[in-house]
Design a protein around this motif. Sequence first.
Motif, short mmCIF file in Angstrom:
data_model
loop_
_atom_site.label_atom_id
_atom_site.label_comp_id
_atom_site.label_asym_id
_atom_site.label_seq_id
_atom_site.Cartn_x
_atom_site.Cartn_y
_atom_site.Cartn_z
N MET A 1 0.90 -1.27 0.02
CA MET A 1 -0.02 -0.04 -0.10
C MET A 1 0.93 1.30 -0.02
SD MET A 1 -3.10 1.04 2.67
CE MET A 1 -3.56 -0.83 2.49
N LEU B 1 -12.71 -3.13 9.67
CA LEU B 1 -11.26 -2.71 8.92
C LEU B 1 -11.46 -2.45 7.53
CD1 LEU B 1 -8.97 -5.75 10.12
CD2 LEU B 1 -9.07 -3.48 11.11
N ILE B 2 -12.23 -3.23 6.85
CA ILE B 2 -12.51 -2.53 5.41
C ILE B 2 -13.54 -1.57 5.73
CG2 ILE B 2 -14.01 -3.25 3.43
CD1 ILE B 2 -13.11 -6.07 4.08
N ALA C 1 -11.23 1.70 5.89
CA ALA C 1 -10.51 2.14 4.43
C ALA C 1 -11.02 2.64 3.62
CB ALA C 1 -9.65 0.65 4.00
N TYR D 1 -12.18 6.12 4.74
CA TYR D 1 -11.08 7.12 4.51
C TYR D 1 -11.04 7.59 2.91
CZ TYR D 1 -6.72 9.44 4.18
OH TYR D 1 -5.87 10.30 3.74
N GLN D 2 -11.21 6.46 2.21
CA GLN D 2 -11.14 7.01 0.76
C GLN D 2 -12.43 7.84 0.21
OE1 GLN D 2 -8.25 6.14 -0.13
NE2 GLN D 2 -8.36 4.94 -1.83
N ARG E 1 -4.29 9.65 -0.87
CA ARG E 1 -5.31 8.67 -1.14
C ARG E 1 -4.12 7.11 -0.83
NH1 ARG E 1 -9.42 9.13 -5.42
NH2 ARG E 1 -9.75 11.48 -5.41
N LEU E 2 -4.98 6.23 -0.37
CA LEU E 2 -4.24 4.90 -0.38
C LEU E 2 -4.48 4.23 -1.63
CD1 LEU E 2 -5.99 3.74 2.80
CD2 LEU E 2 -3.61 4.90 2.65
#
Length: 146
Positions: free
Chosen positions: A1, A93-94, A97, A100-101, A117-118
């Motif tokens: 990542m 957890l998903i 993520a 945040y996106q 951005r990840l």
Amino acid sequence: MSVSQSVVLRPTGPVRPLDRRVWGLTVVGVGGFLLAGVYQLSGQRIGVPCILHATTGLNCPLCGSTRMAASMLRGDFAGAWHFNPVVFVLGPLIAVAVGYQLLAWSLESLRLVKLPRLSMSRRAVDWTVNGLVALLIAYGVARNLF
């Protein structure tokens, strides 16, 4: 990542679109919690039956997810763990993520701030997806053996 850029206040220029997989995970997550809410509000009479369980009596890796989410909505985390511990751990957890996106894309679209951005390489995405599928298959087999 990897992280592709730094924080920029009042960004200009084109906004990089959000990955379609993020939108897909968002729809699935929101839909799952809506279903759990309907399940809870209906007195646990309305839900989606598992076809594998209905036809074979075996539990699939996702069996109990609606009841798990309904327990989480009630704040009963011990009950949620009981219904499906794998999804109980992976789901939040998903969600973090994906959340945040969505936040980074939204703030950039509104021209307020551009957050990093990840991003994952194609190979990392493939490994992650294959690992999650293997984990769910192993869990599905184990939960029917013990």
